[in-house]
Write a protein that holds these residues in place. Structure first.
Motif, PDB file in Angstrom:
ATOM      1  N   ARG A  92       0.696  -1.089   0.137  1.00 29.37           N
ATOM      2  CA  ARG A  92       0.029  -0.112   0.196  1.00 29.37           C
ATOM      3  C   ARG A  92       0.796   1.293  -0.054  1.00 29.37           C
ATOM      4  O   ARG A  92       0.219   2.220  -0.440  1.00 29.37           O
ATOM      5  CB  ARG A  92      -1.083  -0.027   1.125  1.00 29.37           C
ATOM      6  CG  ARG A  92      -2.005  -0.955   1.281  1.00 29.37           C
ATOM      7  CD  ARG A  92      -3.022  -0.816   2.024  1.00 29.37           C
ATOM      8  NE  ARG A  92      -3.824   0.717   2.031  1.00 29.37           N
ATOM      9  CZ  ARG A  92      -4.548   1.009   3.229  1.00 29.37           C
ATOM     10  NH1 ARG A  92      -4.787   0.317   4.176  1.00 29.37           N
ATOM     11  NH2 ARG A  92      -4.972   2.233   2.858  1.00 29.37           N
ATOM     12  N   LEU A  93       2.086   1.240   0.509  1.00 28.66           N
ATOM     13  CA  LEU A  93       2.989   2.457   0.389  1.00 28.66           C
ATOM     14  C   LEU A  93       4.038   2.362  -0.773  1.00 28.66           C
ATOM     15  O   LEU A  93       4.759   3.354  -0.697  1.00 28.66           O
ATOM     16  CB  LEU A  93       3.859   2.323   1.811  1.00 28.66           C
ATOM     17  CG  LEU A  93       3.165   2.337   2.971  1.00 28.66           C
ATOM     18  CD1 LEU A  93       4.140   2.346   4.332  1.00 28.66           C
ATOM     19  CD2 LEU A  93       2.198   3.618   3.161  1.00 28.66           C
ATOM     20  N   LEU A 123       5.333   6.725   8.822  1.00 23.03           N
ATOM     21  CA  LEU A 123       5.277   6.053   7.508  1.00 23.03           C
ATOM     22  C   LEU A 123       5.968   4.751   8.000  1.00 23.03           C
ATOM     23  O   LEU A 123       5.402   3.608   7.545  1.00 23.03           O
ATOM     24  CB  LEU A 123       6.205   6.465   6.413  1.00 23.03           C
ATOM     25  CG  LEU A 123       5.674   7.780   5.801  1.00 23.03           C
ATOM     26  CD1 LEU A 123       6.413   8.468   5.013  1.00 23.03           C
ATOM     27  CD2 LEU A 123       3.949   7.558   5.142  1.00 23.03           C
ATOM     28  N   MET A 126       3.750   2.436   9.936  1.00 28.81           N
ATOM     29  CA  MET A 126       2.578   1.913   8.985  1.00 28.81           C
ATOM     30  C   MET A 126       2.898   0.806   8.145  1.00 28.81           C
ATOM     31  O   MET A 126       2.445  -0.315   8.074  1.00 28.81           O
ATOM     32  CB  MET A 126       2.106   3.061   8.132  1.00 28.81           C
ATOM     33  CG  MET A 126       1.443   4.231   8.889  1.00 28.81           C
ATOM     34  SD  MET A 126       0.694   5.254   7.603  1.00 28.81           S
ATOM     35  CE  MET A 126      -0.603   6.354   8.548  1.00 28.81           C
ATOM     36  N   ASP A 132      -2.212   1.477  11.666  1.00 28.22           N
ATOM     37  CA  ASP A 132      -2.951   1.395  10.635  1.00 28.22           C
ATOM     38  C   ASP A 132      -3.026   2.497   9.427  1.00 28.22           C
ATOM     39  O   ASP A 132      -2.731   3.531   9.812  1.00 28.22           O
ATOM     40  CB  ASP A 132      -4.536   1.161  11.099  1.00 28.22           C
ATOM     41  CG  ASP A 132      -5.595   0.995   9.800  1.00 28.22           C
ATOM     42  OD1 ASP A 132      -5.058  -0.102   9.068  1.00 28.22           O
ATOM     43  OD2 ASP A 132      -6.717   1.160   9.802  1.00 28.22           O
ATOM     44  N   ILE A 133      -2.979   1.883   8.234  1.00 28.18           N
ATOM     45  CA  ILE A 133      -2.907   3.085   7.025  1.00 28.18           C
ATOM     46  C   ILE A 133      -4.362   3.460   6.994  1.00 28.18           C
ATOM     47  O   ILE A 133      -5.044   3.080   5.912  1.00 28.18           O
ATOM     48  CB  ILE A 133      -2.201   2.536   6.020  1.00 28.18           C
ATOM     49  CG1 ILE A 133      -1.132   1.915   6.274  1.00 28.18           C
ATOM     50  CG2 ILE A 133      -2.290   3.524   4.727  1.00 28.18           C
ATOM     51  CD1 ILE A 133      -0.156   1.180   4.847  1.00 28.18           C
ATOM     52  N   SER A 134      -4.844   4.592   7.621  1.00 33.12           N
ATOM     53  CA  SER A 134      -6.150   5.364   7.562  1.00 33.12           C
ATOM     54  C   SER A 134      -6.261   6.495   8.041  1.00 33.12           C
ATOM     55  O   SER A 134      -5.378   7.016   8.731  1.00 33.12           O
ATOM     56  CB  SER A 134      -6.991   4.203   8.569  1.00 33.12           C
ATOM     57  OG  SER A 134      -6.665   4.197   9.782  1.00 33.12           O
ATOM     58  N   ARG A 151      -0.759  13.112   6.112  1.00 33.30           N
ATOM     59  CA  ARG A 151      -1.982  12.579   5.579  1.00 33.30           C
ATOM     60  C   ARG A 151      -2.307  13.145   4.106  1.00 33.30           C
ATOM     61  O   ARG A 151      -2.919  12.357   3.122  1.00 33.30           O
ATOM     62  CB  ARG A 151      -2.877  13.260   6.447  1.00 33.30           C
ATOM     63  CG  ARG A 151      -4.323  12.830   6.441  1.00 33.30           C
ATOM     64  CD  ARG A 151      -5.328  13.232   7.688  1.00 33.30           C
ATOM     65  NE  ARG A 151      -6.695  12.608   7.694  1.00 33.30           N
ATOM     66  CZ  ARG A 151      -7.550  13.062   8.448  1.00 33.30           C
ATOM     67  NH1 ARG A 151      -7.244  13.817   9.341  1.00 33.30           N
ATOM     68  NH2 ARG A 151      -8.797  12.617   8.116  1.00 33.30           N
ATOM     69  N   LEU A 154      -0.585  10.982   1.473  1.00 32.71           N
ATOM     70  CA  LEU A 154      -1.012   9.854   1.295  1.00 32.71           C
ATOM     71  C   LEU A 154      -2.453   9.585   0.660  1.00 32.71           C
ATOM     72  O   LEU A 154      -2.846   9.118  -0.216  1.00 32.71           O
ATOM     73  CB  LEU A 154      -1.320   8.907   2.755  1.00 32.71           C
ATOM     74  CG  LEU A 154      -0.148   8.417   3.530  1.00 32.71           C
ATOM     75  CD1 LEU A 154      -0.380   7.770   4.592  1.00 32.71           C
ATOM     76  CD2 LEU A 154       0.769   7.972   2.359  1.00 32.71           C
TER      77      LEU A 154
END
Length: 221
Positions: A92-93, A123, A126, A132-134, A151, A154
């Protein structure tokens, strides 16, 4: 170390390294720390010397950052920062890795990564699964400029859903404002802010197909 047939100190070596130029022999941008047969300052390759100034990874001499060049150092730092427990870049990153690793100035990104105030640790946490990546994660973090920048980054890269930055930053500010007020006053202002002002702004964004709520609109509210 012998440079231009003279021994020089470490600070002078650093000055040579930081000021590469166009080599008269090969025309490439290199560290001109030696003499060629015409007594012109040239690079190591054109003068038959060891390439002591080349990046240990790729050999380039025009973007020094320690023993490696800026791009190679940046790739190494980002890999360490964004790797998941399995050892690869967190899926996801990956957009974050690609974007930061292809910027126009690798050294600027490296300086940003070395500053604790930039919060690169968020980062890393995460990537490791500690956070959590949220959006919910960012809502629990301090409302600082660095946290807001991450934020926004992302969201811009579609790692997390789009959001209204100016609007979402109202709540931390509001809670800080209400903390010093008597409870009955704080409760009344909190209800008015949430159910009148903030609700109206959110409906404005939804009604206009995700139109971005402006900073001036939030400041007015």
């Amino acid at each position: 170390t012998i440079i231009l047939e003279q021994r020089v100190c470490q600070p002078c070596m650093l000055r040579f390294r930081r000021r590469p130029g166009s080599c008269p022999g090969c025309g490439e941008r290199k560290v001109l720390a030696f003499y060629d047969q015409q007594r012109r300052s040239g690079c190591a390759a054109c003068t038959g010397n060891k390439a002591v100034y080349g990046c240990a990874e790729c050999g380039r001499e025009d973007n020094s950052f320690g023993t490696k060049c800026g791009p190679c150092t940046l790739t190494e730092r980002l890999t360490t920062l964004l790797s998941d427990p399995a050892g690869g870049i967190h899926p996801r990153l990956q957009p974050v890795f690609d974007t930061l690793n292809t910027g126009p100035r690798s050294q600027t990104t490296l300086y940003w990564l070395t500053r604790e105030s930039s919060r690169p640790d968020i980062l890393q946490s995460m990537a490791r699964g500690d956070l959590d990546i949220s959006h919910a994660t960012f809502e629990r973090l301090p409302a600082t400029r660095a946290v807001g920048y991450l934020r926004d980054l992302l969201a811009a890269l579609d790692v997390i859903p789009p959001y209204q930055p100016a609007l979402e930053r109202v709540n931390p500010w509001l809670q800080e404002l209400l903390a010093d007020l008597p409870k009955e006053h704080a409760d009344l202002i909190d209800r008015f802010a949430r159910w009148q002002l903030l609700r109206r702004l959110r409906l404005f964004g939804q009604r206009d197909h995700g139109r971005r709520v402006t900073r001036s609109g939030v400041q007015g509210a």
